[in-house]
Design a protein around this motif. Structure first.
Motif, PDB file in Angstrom:
ATOM      1  N   VAL A 131       0.833  -1.201   0.000  1.00  0.00           N
ATOM      2  CA  VAL A 131       0.000   0.000   0.000  1.00  0.00           C
ATOM      3  C   VAL A 131       0.868   1.251   0.000  1.00  0.00           C
ATOM      4  O   VAL A 131       2.071   1.207   0.245  1.00  0.00           O
ATOM      5  N   LYS A 132       0.214   2.393  -0.233  1.00  0.00           N
ATOM      6  CA  LYS A 132       0.866   3.701  -0.200  1.00  0.00           C
ATOM      7  C   LYS A 132      -0.087   4.698   0.434  1.00  0.00           C
ATOM      8  O   LYS A 132      -1.263   4.394   0.684  1.00  0.00           O
ATOM      9  N   ASP A 133       0.410   5.908   0.673  1.00  0.00           N
ATOM     10  CA  ASP A 133      -0.437   6.977   1.204  1.00  0.00           C
ATOM     11  C   ASP A 133      -1.625   7.207   0.277  1.00  0.00           C
ATOM     12  O   ASP A 133      -1.488   7.230  -0.949  1.00  0.00           O
ATOM     13  N   GLY A 134      -2.817   7.393   0.877  1.00  0.00           N
ATOM     14  CA  GLY A 134      -4.029   7.610   0.100  1.00  0.00           C
ATOM     15  C   GLY A 134      -4.827   6.354  -0.170  1.00  0.00           C
ATOM     16  O   GLY A 134      -5.955   6.442  -0.648  1.00  0.00           O
ATOM     17  N   ASP A 135      -4.264   5.185   0.136  1.00  0.00           N
ATOM     18  CA  ASP A 135      -4.979   3.931  -0.107  1.00  0.00           C
ATOM     19  C   ASP A 135      -5.998   3.654   1.005  1.00  0.00           C
ATOM     20  O   ASP A 135      -5.877   4.154   2.126  1.00  0.00           O
ATOM     21  N   SER A 136      -6.980   2.828   0.675  1.00  0.00           N
ATOM     22  CA  SER A 136      -7.996   2.389   1.637  1.00  0.00           C
ATOM     23  C   SER A 136      -7.885   0.887   1.836  1.00  0.00           C
ATOM     24  O   SER A 136      -7.793   0.135   0.864  1.00  0.00           O
ATOM     25  N   SER A 142      -8.454   4.183   6.130  1.00  0.00           N
ATOM     26  CA  SER A 142      -7.855   4.982   5.069  1.00  0.00           C
ATOM     27  C   SER A 142      -6.516   5.542   5.530  1.00  0.00           C
ATOM     28  O   SER A 142      -6.407   6.099   6.625  1.00  0.00           O
ATOM     29  N   ILE A 143      -5.504   5.396   4.681  1.00  0.00           N
ATOM     30  CA  ILE A 143      -4.186   5.948   4.962  1.00  0.00           C
ATOM     31  C   ILE A 143      -4.146   7.364   4.404  1.00  0.00           C
ATOM     32  O   ILE A 143      -4.308   7.567   3.204  1.00  0.00           O
ATOM     33  N   GLY A 144      -3.984   8.335   5.254  1.00  0.00           N
ATOM     34  CA  GLY A 144      -3.998   9.730   4.826  1.00  0.00           C
ATOM     35  C   GLY A 144      -2.794  10.080   3.964  1.00  0.00           C
ATOM     36  O   GLY A 144      -1.760   9.414   3.989  1.00  0.00           O
ATOM     37  N   THR A 145      -2.944  11.147   3.204  1.00  0.00           N
ATOM     38  CA  THR A 145      -1.846  11.602   2.357  1.00  0.00           C
ATOM     39  C   THR A 145      -0.823  12.420   3.139  1.00  0.00           C
ATOM     40  O   THR A 145       0.325  12.540   2.718  1.00  0.00           O
ATOM     41  N   GLU A 146      -1.229  13.011   4.259  1.00  0.00           N
ATOM     42  CA  GLU A 146      -0.299  13.723   5.138  1.00  0.00           C
ATOM     43  C   GLU A 146       0.224  12.719   6.156  1.00  0.00           C
ATOM     44  O   GLU A 146      -0.328  12.533   7.224  1.00  0.00           O
ATOM     45  N   ASN A 147       1.323  12.076   5.811  1.00  0.00           N
ATOM     46  CA  ASN A 147       1.757  10.908   6.578  1.00  0.00           C
ATOM     47  C   ASN A 147       3.275  10.818   6.526  1.00  0.00           C
ATOM     48  O   ASN A 147       3.882  11.048   5.480  1.00  0.00           O
ATOM     49  N   ASN A 148       3.896  10.489   7.662  1.00  0.00           N
ATOM     50  CA  ASN A 148       5.354  10.309   7.646  1.00  0.00           C
ATOM     51  C   ASN A 148       5.768   8.891   8.018  1.00  0.00           C
ATOM     52  O   ASN A 148       6.907   8.668   8.426  1.00  0.00           O
ATOM     53  N   ALA A 149       4.838   7.937   7.884  1.00  0.00           N
ATOM     54  CA  ALA A 149       5.198   6.536   8.094  1.00  0.00           C
ATOM     55  C   ALA A 149       6.208   6.113   7.033  1.00  0.00           C
ATOM     56  O   ALA A 149       6.083   6.462   5.859  1.00  0.00           O
ATOM     57  N   THR A 150       7.215   5.364   7.416  1.00  0.00           N
ATOM     58  CA  THR A 150       8.292   5.000   6.509  1.00  0.00           C
ATOM     59  C   THR A 150       7.918   3.783   5.662  1.00  0.00           C
ATOM     60  O   THR A 150       7.052   2.985   6.019  1.00  0.00           O
ATOM     61  N   ASP A 151       8.605   3.657   4.527  1.00  0.00           N
ATOM     62  CA  ASP A 151       8.432   2.477   3.686  1.00  0.00           C
ATOM     63  C   ASP A 151       8.980   1.244   4.388  1.00  0.00           C
ATOM     64  O   ASP A 151       9.873   1.322   5.228  1.00  0.00           O
ATOM     65  N   GLY A 152       8.429   0.080   4.012  1.00  0.00           N
ATOM     66  CA  GLY A 152       8.952  -1.180   4.545  1.00  0.00           C
ATOM     67  C   GLY A 152       7.847  -2.113   4.994  1.00  0.00           C
ATOM     68  O   GLY A 152       6.653  -1.801   4.918  1.00  0.00           O
ATOM     69  N   LEU A 153       8.260  -3.287   5.448  1.00  0.00           N
ATOM     70  CA  LEU A 153       7.326  -4.318   5.896  1.00  0.00           C
ATOM     71  C   LEU A 153       6.831  -4.012   7.303  1.00  0.00           C
ATOM     72  O   LEU A 153       7.630  -3.766   8.209  1.00  0.00           O
TER      73      LEU A 153
END
Length: 268
Positions: free
Chosen positions: A32-37, A91-102
């Motif tokens: 997933v990425k930012d903005g996904d549900s 829903s993953i918000g677009t204003e987000n600082n969660a890092t990439d990864g598993l």
């Protein structure tokens, strides 16, 4: 046991439930990425459970998230009430600082007897577009044929899913699997031609890149470089365009000394 007011014996049975419910946690999309549900689904053999994912777990996906409760009421991602399948949309918000990864997301369920069961699901966070590069005919500048070969390089930390192509009109073909080479037909008419490729990863991040080549459908052999009436010395590349029907070219050097001429097959 005991005796009631009428003198009869009364037996009271207590049932001890020490067995935690057997459950599994799934999600509708694993990359997933930012903005996904997302829809989290907790499947169990028991009704009446309290199922939740605490805030610290959810903040792996969205740094501002609170805890999420999964319901069995037939709403908000749950299809059927009372079937021991618990769900909720997130829903993953677009204003987000969660890092990439598993990310390993843990859900917790407890029943009326206080038994607790924990289960988890893996989700990959990917907000980075894939790498991609494109060359037409191995980066040659000129072609005399509309039929060319595209060389494509691509990679992504979490997997490339698909590619699509267009000419300079940007009318894209359908998405297809990516490969390192692809046959392509340039648009009609001489002149500068472009090919555009979009590469999408498993989270639907897209990278776009392009390359161009000049189409010259000549009927005679033309030397492209060096230009006429120029003086050259040292190593010089001689480039010419010939008709598609030509099998070979002969170069004749005049008014020169101490030279050698060598070459290899190229593209028409």
């Amino acid at each position: 046991g005991g005796v009631n007011a009428m003198g009869s014996s009364v037996v009271i049975l207590f049932v001890y439930d020490t067995q935690a419910p057997v459950c599994t946690l799934t999600v509708n999309d694993s990359v997933v990425k930012d903005g996904d549900s997302l829809v989290f689904t907790f499947s169990s053999s028991e009704q009446g459970l309290n199922v939740s994912v605490n805030a610290s777990e959810m903040q792996q996906l969205l740094n501002t998230s609170g805890s999420v409760s999964l319901n069995d009421s037939g709403v908000n991602g749950d299809f059927l009430a009372g079937d021991a399948i618990y769900a909720n949309r997130f829903s993953i918000g677009t204003e987000n600082n969660a890092t990439d990864g598993l990310k390993r997301i843990v859900a917790e369920a407890n029943d009326s007897a206080g038994n607790i069961f924990r289960t988890s699901v893996n989700i990959t966070m990917d907000n980075t577009a894939p790498n991609a590069s494109l060359q037409i005919n191995n980066n040659l500048a000129v072609t005399s044929s509309r039929e060319v070969t595209l060389q494509l390089r691509f990679n992504d930390s979490f997997g490339v899913q698909k590619c699509r192509f267009a000419g300079e009109d940007r009318v894209f073909d359908d998405w297809e699997g990516c490969s390192s080479t692809k046959a392509w037909r340039l648009s009609a008419g001489d002149g500068l031609k472009a090919v555009v490729v979009q590469v999408a990863d498993n989270a639907e991040n897209v990278n776009e890149t392009n390359d161009s080549i000049t189409l010259t459908t000549v009927t005679a052999t033309t030397i492209l470089r060096p230009l006429a009436n120029t003086y050259v010395r040292g190593n010089v590349t001689v480039e010419a365009v010939a008709p598609q029907t030509a099998n070979w070219l002969i170069f004749q050097i005049e008014n020169a000394s101490n030279y050698s001429l060598s070459g290899a097959l190229g593209f028409t």
